[in-house]
Design a protein around this motif. Structure first.
Motif, PDB file in Angstrom:
ATOM      1  N   ILE A 171       0.847  -1.200   0.000  1.00 58.64           N
ATOM      2  CA  ILE A 171       0.000   0.000   0.000  1.00 58.64           C
ATOM      3  C   ILE A 171       0.878   1.244   0.000  1.00 58.64           C
ATOM      4  CG2 ILE A 171      -0.156   0.122   2.531  1.00 58.64           C
ATOM      5  CD1 ILE A 171      -3.159   0.870   2.138  1.00 58.64           C
ATOM      6  N   GLU A 172       0.394   2.292  -0.632  1.00 57.90           N
ATOM      7  CA  GLU A 172       1.106   3.557  -0.613  1.00 57.90           C
ATOM      8  C   GLU A 172       0.930   4.191   0.763  1.00 57.90           C
ATOM      9  OE1 GLU A 172       2.098   5.467  -3.675  1.00 57.90           O
ATOM     10  OE2 GLU A 172       1.794   3.773  -5.022  1.00 57.90           O
ATOM     11  N   TRP A 216      -2.134   5.388   5.795  1.00 57.36           N
ATOM     12  CA  TRP A 216      -2.556   6.178   6.967  1.00 57.36           C
ATOM     13  C   TRP A 216      -4.054   6.396   6.952  1.00 57.36           C
ATOM     14  CZ3 TRP A 216       0.437   5.647  10.671  1.00 57.36           C
ATOM     15  CH2 TRP A 216       1.831   5.738  10.567  1.00 57.36           C
ATOM     16  N   ALA A 217      -4.615   6.630   5.778  1.00 59.07           N
ATOM     17  CA  ALA A 217      -6.058   6.837   5.696  1.00 59.07           C
ATOM     18  C   ALA A 217      -6.766   5.610   6.268  1.00 59.07           C
ATOM     19  CB  ALA A 217      -6.466   7.086   4.256  1.00 59.07           C
ATOM     20  N   THR A 238       4.548   1.596   7.718  1.00 61.41           N
ATOM     21  CA  THR A 238       5.712   2.351   7.267  1.00 61.41           C
ATOM     22  C   THR A 238       5.466   3.829   7.545  1.00 61.41           C
ATOM     23  OG1 THR A 238       5.998   0.749   5.512  1.00 61.41           O
ATOM     24  CG2 THR A 238       7.140   2.838   5.253  1.00 61.41           C
ATOM     25  N   ALA A 239       6.464   4.508   8.113  1.00 57.69           N
ATOM     26  CA  ALA A 239       6.262   5.915   8.472  1.00 57.69           C
ATOM     27  C   ALA A 239       7.449   6.754   8.045  1.00 57.69           C
ATOM     28  CB  ALA A 239       6.058   6.034   9.981  1.00 57.69           C
ATOM     29  N   ASP A 297       5.518  11.678   9.869  1.00 57.59           N
ATOM     30  CA  ASP A 297       4.402  10.810  10.270  1.00 57.59           C
ATOM     31  C   ASP A 297       4.489  10.443  11.752  1.00 57.59           C
ATOM     32  OD1 ASP A 297       3.434  10.743   7.707  1.00 57.59           O
ATOM     33  OD2 ASP A 297       4.371   8.832   7.186  1.00 57.59           O
ATOM     34  N   LEU A 298       5.723  10.229  12.245  1.00 53.96           N
ATOM     35  CA  LEU A 298       5.885   9.808  13.640  1.00 53.96           C
ATOM     36  C   LEU A 298       5.344  10.873  14.588  1.00 53.96           C
ATOM     37  CD1 LEU A 298       9.483   8.266  13.590  1.00 53.96           C
ATOM     38  CD2 LEU A 298       7.294   7.105  13.319  1.00 53.96           C
ATOM     39  N   VAL A 299       5.378  12.127  14.135  1.00 54.11           N
ATOM     40  CA  VAL A 299       4.838  13.214  14.955  1.00 54.11           C
ATOM     41  C   VAL A 299       3.332  13.340  14.735  1.00 54.11           C
ATOM     42  CG1 VAL A 299       4.959  15.689  15.407  1.00 54.11           C
ATOM     43  CG2 VAL A 299       7.046  14.419  14.835  1.00 54.11           C
TER      44      VAL A 299
END
Lengths: 352, 287
Positions: A65-66, A71-72, A89-90, A94-96
């Motif tokens: 997945i992209e 995330w969605a 995967t981040a 993204d981690l924030v």
């Protein structure tokens, strides 16, 4: 490393197919890992998923997945309380951004991570998977005697004449202000918060000398290969391929921007224990790293990974100690908080 | 056209006409009007109801700049393709036999490959160490490679190449419709070739010219791939910005507002064209 470029070939078809087949339910003896498809998935499978299953009996279900889609979906799952991903995967930001749906990684309790992780590899909400850099890449035929070493040299069109390339993709809205400030003499430690007025004044100086604003990883590789540019900011993994093809290029790591892809664990993961076991396994699986690193072109953050390659080859990767200490460590909390402003400013400046 | 609805010498009853037209209108409504209207409604309802997205476009001079640039490039491309297309269309209209076939093939062949392929071909020709630069240096016009790629020139050349068939074909159609007798009559009355061209041929070909110009101009306004691949950021057109908002920033409402502005421009220009040049009569190309 850059996820957008990495992800593109993955395509939605596979992801869709996977969605309907694999996401039924993750049992205690399997974990679901969402990554980009194609090369990344295949390489992970070969060097890590399969050996992990053999050693622990825990099957890894890869889910192509992209990252934005991932995330969605993850957010949707978190809302409905029906979490199906274990590891995702981040990127750094993204981690924030997604901290509230991610598990705080207990690095201190993970033997291999404690033992082998490079400094900075363990973030509160993520563990480094692959690290590259946005690196100054230059033609050694032209500048072999007096190679450029810093972004100030990239700005110096007298000493280093020649066509130049910069990215107009990915996170250029802070990458380029960062290198402009470095070129203007700001020390790495004092970059954040970014002084955007100063950065754009410096960017104005170099703008007329930029021949190519590249849009994809393929393109930057191609403009280097075709001698369309003499100096460029490139993804280190792409620059690496050009160097390994025998083209006369080299990378100057001073002030390269660290670009790490992370593993993150969902707070509500169905198999938290299995997920953490896998991360620990990844850091300790010495014989998986060299092949993995060579195939994807980005180094892992395990000290027993890159060190197995010949010294000359190690120097081409961001996590080689002499390179790693020269990287810019971005302040993702600040970047995340100023995202809109950064974008607006960049777009207005570039397209004028 | 009138004969189309005549059936055994009589006109079809209106319900039958309506039935025959239904698929076309369904297509327009469901595949065009519905999506574009729902997109546009997004621009005034999200994130808050109101004209906030449009205010953003007005506040930032960037969007006006890019819109003007888009219009400018579209005009230049239209003029260039007209200048190149007219002589070609005349040659096609006069040629016979194998020559006619060859010319038609030259115009139509590019249609068989995708825009992307043709654009990529131009980037190969125009690159720093490409054929054009090699030729310029070999001839001695330049001493080192000049920047051809990622310039406005590159964008205009490639777009003209891609869009020229849309100009050639309507002009060719109009020219073919001119009865050769008119030219002969003018010649008998003493008009030389130049006067014959400007007083007979060109005015009669005007419907084709206008049709071609509007096709090329409107298509050029929405162009995206060619400027993205061959232009620098200074040549990016409005479609690039729209796609960036959609794909990169996921800001659909703002992208929709940009679409709204472009739609208003396109509609206004089309109406102006039809007012000034009496487009309605010309489309038929009737004499």
């Amino acid at each position: 490393m850059n996820l957008r470029t990495f992800l593109r070939p993955a395509g939605g078809v596979l992801a869709l197919a996977m969605a309907t087949t694999t996401i039924t339910a993750a049992h205690a003896d399997e974990i679901v890992i969402a990554t980009t498809g194609g090369q990344m998935r295949n390489t992970m499978e070969e060097y890590f998923y399969t050996p992990f299953a053999e050693e622990t009996g825990i099957e890894v279900i890869p889910f192509d997945i992209e990252v934005p889609d991932q995330w969605a979906r993850a957010e949707g799952m978190a809302r409905t309380g029906n979490m199906e991903f274990d590891i995702v995967t981040a990127t750094g930001p993204d981690l924030v951004d997604k901290a509230d749906i991610l598990l705080t990684i207990p690095c201190d309790e993970m033997a291999n991570v404690k033992e082998y992780a490079l400094p900075g590899a363990c973030q509160p909400k993520g563990l480094a998977r692959t690290t590259g850099g946005m690196v100054l890449t230059y033609n050694t035929d032209l500048f072999g005697d007096n190679p450029p070493t810093t972004w100030a040299d990239f700005w110096d069109v007298e000493a280093y004449p020649g066509p130049r390339g910069l990215p107009d993709t990915g996170d250029r809205d802070w990458w380029l202000p960062v290198v402009a400030l470095l070129a203007d003499g700001v020390p790495k430690a004092d970059l954040f918060p970014l002084d955007l007025d100063r950065a754009y004044a410096k960017l104005d100086e170099i703008k007329p000398h930029i021949d190519v604003w590249w849009k994809t990883g393929n393109q930057v590789q191609q403009i280097l290969r075709d001698d369309e540019v003499a100096l460029a900011m490139a993804y280190s993994g792409r620059a690496l391929k050009v160097v390994q093809e025998g083209r006369p290029f080299a990378m100057a790591w001073d002030g390269a921007i660290r670009d790490t892809g992370y593993f993150a664990v969902m707070k509500d993961a169905p198999d938290l224990d299995g997920a953490l076991k896998f991360l620990n396994f990844f850091y300790g699986k010495a014989d998986g790293h060299p092949g993995f690193i060579r195939t994807v072109g980005y180094a892992t953050s395990s000290t027993i990974g890159l060190s197995q390659l010949p010294e000359d080859e190690q120097k081409l990767y961001a996590t080689y100690p002499a390179n790693y200490e020269q990287l810019v460590d971005p302040d993702f909390a600040w970047i995340g908080a100023h995202r809109d402003e950064l974008r607006e400013r960049w777009n207005s400046w570039l397209l004028q | 056209m009138a004969g189309f609805f005549a059936w055994r010498g009589r006109h079809l009853p209106p319900p039958v006409v309506a039935l025959l037209m239904a698929p076309f209108f369904m297509l327009i409504v469901f595949a065009f009007l519905y999506p574009i209207l729902s997109l546009l409604s997004l621009s005034v309802t999200e994130p808050q109801p109101g004209l906030g997205n449009y205010a953003k476009i007005v506040e930032n001079p960037l969007y006006a700049t890019v819109l003007m640039r888009t219009l400018w490039i579209a005009v230049v491309v239209t003029v260039c393709s007209l200048l190149l297309a007219f002589p070609l269309a005349m040659a096609m209209a006069q040629a016979r036999g194998a020559m006619a076939l060859l010319l038609t093939a030259c115009v139509l062949l590019p249609f068989w490959s995708s825009v992307l392929v043709r654009t990529a071909a131009w980037s190969v020709l125009l690159q720093r160490n490409g054929i054009v630069n090699g030729l310029l240096q070999w001839v001695g016009l330049t001493s080192e490679p000049v920047r051809l790629l990622y310039t406005e020139g590159a964008v205009v050349i490639a777009m003209t190449h891609v869009l020229m068939p849309f100009m050639v074909l309507p002009i060719y159609g109009a020219l073919r419709n001119i009865p050769p007798d008119y030219g002969r009559a003018a010649a008998i009355c003493g008009a030389g070739p130049i006067r014959r061209f400007f007083e007979v041929t060109f005015p009669l070909a005007l419907p084709g010219v206008m049709g071609g110009a509007i096709l090329v101009f409107l298509t050029a306004l929405g162009y995206f791939i060619t400027p993205a691949l061959l232009g620098s950021p200074k040549e990016q057109m409005i479609a690039t910005l729209i796609s960036q908002q959609l794909r990169e920033f996921l800001d659909w409402p703002f992208a929709a507002a940009l679409v709204g502005v472009l739609t208003v421009f396109v509609t206004a220009i089309t109406l102006a064209f039809s007012k000034v040049f009496r487009f309605d009569r010309m489309m038929g190309g009737q004499l």
